[in-house]
Design a protein around this motif. Structure first.
Motif, PDB file in Angstrom:
ATOM      1  N   UNK A 215       0.814  -1.231   0.000  1.00 15.48           N
ATOM      2  CA  UNK A 215       0.000   0.000   0.000  1.00 15.48           C
ATOM      3  C   UNK A 215       0.844   1.276   0.000  1.00 15.48           C
ATOM      4  N   UNK A 216       2.177   1.107   0.037  1.00 20.20           N
ATOM      5  CA  UNK A 216       3.063   2.262   0.063  1.00 20.20           C
ATOM      6  C   UNK A 216       2.672   3.214   1.207  1.00 20.20           C
ATOM      7  N   UNK A 217       2.578   2.635   2.397  1.00 18.50           N
ATOM      8  CA  UNK A 217       2.246   3.411   3.600  1.00 18.50           C
ATOM      9  C   UNK A 217       3.285   3.054   4.668  1.00 18.50           C
ATOM     10  N   UNK A 218       3.299   3.837   5.748  1.00 16.21           N
ATOM     11  CA  UNK A 218       4.303   3.545   6.774  1.00 16.21           C
ATOM     12  C   UNK A 218       3.704   3.656   8.190  1.00 16.21           C
ATOM     13  N   UNK A 219       2.662   2.879   8.458  1.00 17.92           N
ATOM     14  CA  UNK A 219       2.040   2.966   9.789  1.00 17.92           C
ATOM     15  C   UNK A 219       2.818   2.149  10.828  1.00 17.92           C
ATOM     16  N   UNK A 220       2.511   2.378  12.098  1.00 17.36           N
ATOM     17  CA  UNK A 220       2.966   1.444  13.136  1.00 17.36           C
ATOM     18  C   UNK A 220       2.139   0.179  12.955  1.00 17.36           C
ATOM     19  N   UNK A 221       2.767  -0.999  13.067  1.00 11.91           N
ATOM     20  CA  UNK A 221       2.026  -2.259  12.926  1.00 11.91           C
ATOM     21  C   UNK A 221       2.251  -3.091  14.184  1.00 11.91           C
ATOM     22  N   UNK A 222       1.149  -3.506  14.799  1.00  6.60           N
ATOM     23  CA  UNK A 222       1.212  -4.351  15.996  1.00  6.60           C
ATOM     24  C   UNK A 222       0.484  -5.649  15.661  1.00  6.60           C
ATOM     25  N   UNK A 223       1.240  -6.728  15.452  1.00  9.91           N
ATOM     26  CA  UNK A 223       0.592  -7.961  14.982  1.00  9.91           C
ATOM     27  C   UNK A 223       0.871  -9.149  15.903  1.00  9.91           C
ATOM     28  N   UNK A 224      -0.162  -9.939  16.133  1.00 12.13           N
ATOM     29  CA  UNK A 224      -0.022 -11.275  16.704  1.00 12.13           C
ATOM     30  C   UNK A 224      -0.666 -12.236  15.721  1.00 12.13           C
ATOM     31  N   UNK A 225       0.036 -13.288  15.355  1.00 10.97           N
ATOM     32  CA  UNK A 225      -0.552 -14.266  14.436  1.00 10.97           C
ATOM     33  C   UNK A 225      -0.595 -15.631  15.134  1.00 10.97           C
ATOM     34  N   UNK A 226      -1.763 -16.247  15.104  1.00 10.35           N
ATOM     35  CA  UNK A 226      -2.012 -17.465  15.895  1.00 10.35           C
ATOM     36  C   UNK A 226      -2.570 -18.563  14.991  1.00 10.35           C
ATOM     37  N   UNK A 227      -2.066 -19.764  15.144  1.00 18.13           N
ATOM     38  CA  UNK A 227      -2.594 -20.918  14.384  1.00 18.13           C
ATOM     39  C   UNK A 227      -3.729 -21.546  15.191  1.00 18.13           C
ATOM     40  N   UNK A 228      -4.848 -21.788  14.517  1.00 18.38           N
ATOM     41  CA  UNK A 228      -6.020 -22.349  15.205  1.00 18.38           C
ATOM     42  C   UNK A 228      -6.471 -23.631  14.490  1.00 18.38           C
ATOM     43  N   UNK A 229      -7.220 -24.507  15.173  1.00 18.17           N
ATOM     44  CA  UNK A 229      -7.590 -25.793  14.578  1.00 18.17           C
ATOM     45  C   UNK A 229      -8.772 -25.693  13.614  1.00 18.17           C
ATOM     46  N   UNK A 230      -8.523 -25.026  12.504  1.00 16.47           N
ATOM     47  CA  UNK A 230      -9.516 -24.803  11.446  1.00 16.47           C
ATOM     48  C   UNK A 230      -8.814 -25.212  10.155  1.00 16.47           C
ATOM     49  N   UNK A 231      -9.542 -25.803   9.197  1.00 18.33           N
ATOM     50  CA  UNK A 231      -8.865 -26.284   7.985  1.00 18.33           C
ATOM     51  C   UNK A 231      -8.530 -25.169   6.997  1.00 18.33           C
ATOM     52  N   UNK A 232      -9.545 -24.356   6.666  1.00 18.64           N
ATOM     53  CA  UNK A 232      -9.337 -23.310   5.647  1.00 18.64           C
ATOM     54  C   UNK A 232      -9.891 -21.980   6.147  1.00 18.64           C
TER      55      UNK A 232
END
Ligand SMILES: NC(=O)c1ccc[n+]([C@@H]2O[C@H](COP(=O)([O-])OP(=O)(O)OC[C@H]3O[C@@H](n4cnc5c(N)ncnc54)[C@H](OP(=O)(O)O)[C@@H]3O)[C@@H](O)[C@H]2O)c1
Length: 339
Positions: A215-232
């Motif tokens: 997106x050619x932007x420069x925001x602060x990014x605060x991310x948590x990514x979690x794997x869950x027991x879902x197929x798709x």
């Protein structure tokens, strides 16, 4: 089109490769004439060797395709010009530059080349103009690589591209990512059954780097990514902080008006669909839409203390992977008048 463009799928037996084979089996512009996997499968018929994990039936016309070796001369002889890559990043790192050097037009899902300066991370609805970077790679005299974003970033880019005009100061993302995102065989069932894993290696860094590049932007990014027991399907809870005042009605209107600038076979008429039901969206809708899996669903929209929050659902193997790549190749074919 009286003659289809001949394409190869490399890594055709993996979670993403299967989606390529399924979507391309009935594509109006592209025809699979070459498919590869790891060396042990060479010479085998696709249906006899693939472990089909898709929730949809395998199309009859791909069952007898023979898995071939990764060989540039044979691919050229078969008439291949476009190569769809679903290779693991470490394999792609070597293979994709070689494909480009051999004149192929590569549309890749792998992260290997995403951060190279002249390689677009293309999401046609959001940054179609970056496709012109292929000229800096030497097109039309030479081959090129176009990547699509990591799956969770694709969903995020779709959700926030129409809101970029308000000035995005910060993005907070918490994701709930399905197991198909880790490929096949992916995680051990012992680890993921009845459990969530609060760490996906490199994922949070990818989100931050890729959303800024797309997106050619420069925001602060605060991310948590979690794997869950879902197929798709990856669910993403997003909070945005803007420079301007934004109301929930503005967001709904911007999502409704968000259309791809050119008409592509794999682009839904309404690429982001908002639902106001408080239980919407859910991963079980991952294959909804037309084309199936290409719509990003949004819901739970609210405003608090000036911030806008919502949930997104992206089909990680379709819009977030193979379908996104096919759409990118369609954008290339359209933009450079190859039909
Ligand atoms: N899954 C997702 O939701 C998703 C989303 C976005 C991007 N991606 C990216 O897309 C790529 C493919 O992901 P995936 O989930 O489909 O992975 P996968 O299920 O592990 O599939 C990998 C494919 O590559 C082939 N392969 C592996 N090693 C090879 C080698 N040395 N030489 C030739 N072929 C080889 C495999 O063949 P065999 O079956 O014979 O081993 C298989 O066809 C990865 O770069 C991934 O990060 C995945």
């Amino acid at each position: 089109m009286d003659k289809k463009i001949k394409v190869a799928v490399i890594g055709a037996t993996g979670a993403v490769g299967q989606v390529f084979m399924w979507m391309l089996s009935d594509h109006p512009w592209f025809e699979v004439v070459y498919a590869t996997a790891s060396a042990a499968r060479v010479g085998l018929k696709y249906a006899s060797t693939v472990h089909w994990v898709m929730p949809l039936e395998m199309p009859a016309n791909i069952r007898d395709i023979e898995v071939k070796e990764f060989n540039f001369a044979a691919m050229k002889e078969a008439g291949v010009t476009i190569v769809f890559s679903a290779l693991p990043a470490e394999v792609a790192r070597e293979a994709e530059p070689q494909l480009r050097d051999n004149g192929f037009h590569v549309f890749s899902n792998a992260a290997a080349m995403r951060y190279d300066k002249n390689v677009p991370v293309l999401v046609p609805e959001a940054n179609l103009e970056t496709l012109d970077l292929i000229k800096e790679q030497g097109y039309p005299e030479k081959g090129f690589v176009v990547t699509n974003a990591n799956c969770v970033t694709t969903g995020l880019a779709m959700g926030i591209a129409p809101l970029k005009k308000y000035g995005i100061k910060s993005i907070t993302l918490h994701s709930y990512q399905s197991v198909s995102g880790a490929g096949y065989p992916g995680l051990s069932s012992f680890d993921i059954t009845d459990n969530c894993i609060p760490f996906i290696k490199g994922e949070e860094e990818k989100v931050e780097k890729e959303i800024k590049k797309i997106l050619d932007i420069d925001p602060e990014v605060y991310a948590f990514t979690v794997r869950v027991p879902v197929l798709f399907g990856h669910l993403e809870a997003v909070w945005l902080d803007f420079e301007q005042n934004v109301e929930v009605e503005d967001v709904i209107r911007d999502w409704e008006n968000f259309k791809v600038v050119c008409d592509l076979p794999s682009t839904p008429a309404q690429p982001i669909q908002y639902g106001s039901d408080p239980t919407f969206p859910q991963p079980k809708y991952a294959f909804w839409g037309n084309p199936q899996g290409m719509v990003v669903y949004a819901g739970r929209l609210k405003k608090k203390n000036g911030k806008i929050g919502f949930l997104l659902l992206v089909n990680n193997v379709v819009k977030g992977a193979a379908g996104g790549s096919i759409q990118n190749a369609e954008a290339f074919v359209t933009r450079f008048n190859l039909i």
